[in-house]
Design an enzyme around this catalytic site. Structure first.
Site, PDB file in Angstrom:
ATOM      1  N   ASP A  71       0.882  -1.153   0.000  1.00  0.00           N
ATOM      2  CA  ASP A  71       0.000   0.000   0.000  1.00  0.00           C
ATOM      3  C   ASP A  71       0.921   1.203   0.000  1.00  0.00           C
ATOM      4  OD1 ASP A  71      -2.735   0.897  -0.060  1.00  0.00           O
ATOM      5  OD2 ASP A  71      -2.343   1.819   1.884  1.00  0.00           O
ATOM      6  N   ARG A 182       9.066   2.669  -3.387  1.00  0.00           N
ATOM      7  CA  ARG A 182       8.848   1.236  -3.593  1.00  0.00           C
ATOM      8  C   ARG A 182      10.180   0.522  -3.804  1.00  0.00           C
ATOM      9  NH1 ARG A 182       5.077   1.498  -7.027  1.00  0.00           N
ATOM     10  NH2 ARG A 182       3.437   1.509  -5.488  1.00  0.00           N
TER      11      ARG A 182
END
Length: 197
Positions: A71, A182
């Site tokens: 997320d 990420r």
């Protein structure tokens, strides 16, 4: 090659994950590629980490496959951390990436340059088996542009300026991986997974 289910059909995330996992002999596959319908998972968490675990646990329970979920989102200081966990739903259901970053730019139109600071967060939850859950988080600092720039990337990439002075959408995949939230989270995940394989 061992298969890990990624609890997302977002091909951008699959590509980023595979760049990290493939050298470990692991291939990330989507639910669609496995013929699995994960359905809609209600993201009721108040943090990225909570939502990542909710998504990972839901997929793991349905498939019993090693599962990775993330997320992630954008936190803008001038907006008290918004859009935050609502990054994907910031401009309403079925909004496009352009709709979302256009709304953000509109909200930021009167914010001076020195107050446009922001950061991306990526929380990843990896469930290897019933007893092994790995949780990692990565961030990257930057600021919000006045207008979108660049053709690559997705989400808020065209309006997030990195320390290089370029937006995420102006960077190559390799350049983005090297500094992104990420990318940072995935490198931590790789270090953790190596301990178990």
């Amino acid at each position: 090659m061992k298969e890990f289910l990624i609890a997302s059909n977002n091909q951008h995330k699959v590509v980023e994950l595979n760049r990290i996992l493939n050298p470990l002999g692991i291939n990330a596959v989507t639910p669609q590629e496995c013929g699995v319908d994960l359905g809609d998972v209600e993201e009721t968490g108040t943090t990225f980490a909570e939502n990542a675990e909710i998504k990972a646990m839901s997929a793991y329970k349905k498939t019993s496959m090693p599962t990775v979920a993330d997320d992630s989102g954008l936190m803008v200081d001038a907006l008290d951390g918004r859009p935050g966990v609502y990054s994907a739903r910031y401009a309403g259901e079925n909004a496009t990436d352009k709709d979302r970053y256009t709304k953000l730019l509109t909200e930021m139109k009167d914010v001076p340059d020195d107050k446009r600071t922001a950061h991306f967060v990526s929380s990843i939850c990896c469930i290897l088996d019933d007893k092994t859950i790995i949780k990692v988080e990565g961030t990257v600092e930057g600021k919000i542009a006045y207008e979108p720039k660049g053709e690559d990337g997705f989400g808020y990439d065209p309006v997030f300026i990195t320390k290089s002075g370029k937006t995420f959408a102006q960077l190559s995949s390799d350049e983005k991986d090297a500094i992104s939230h990420r990318g940072n989270a995935l490198r931590k995940l790789k270090e953790e997974i190596i301990k178990y394989i």
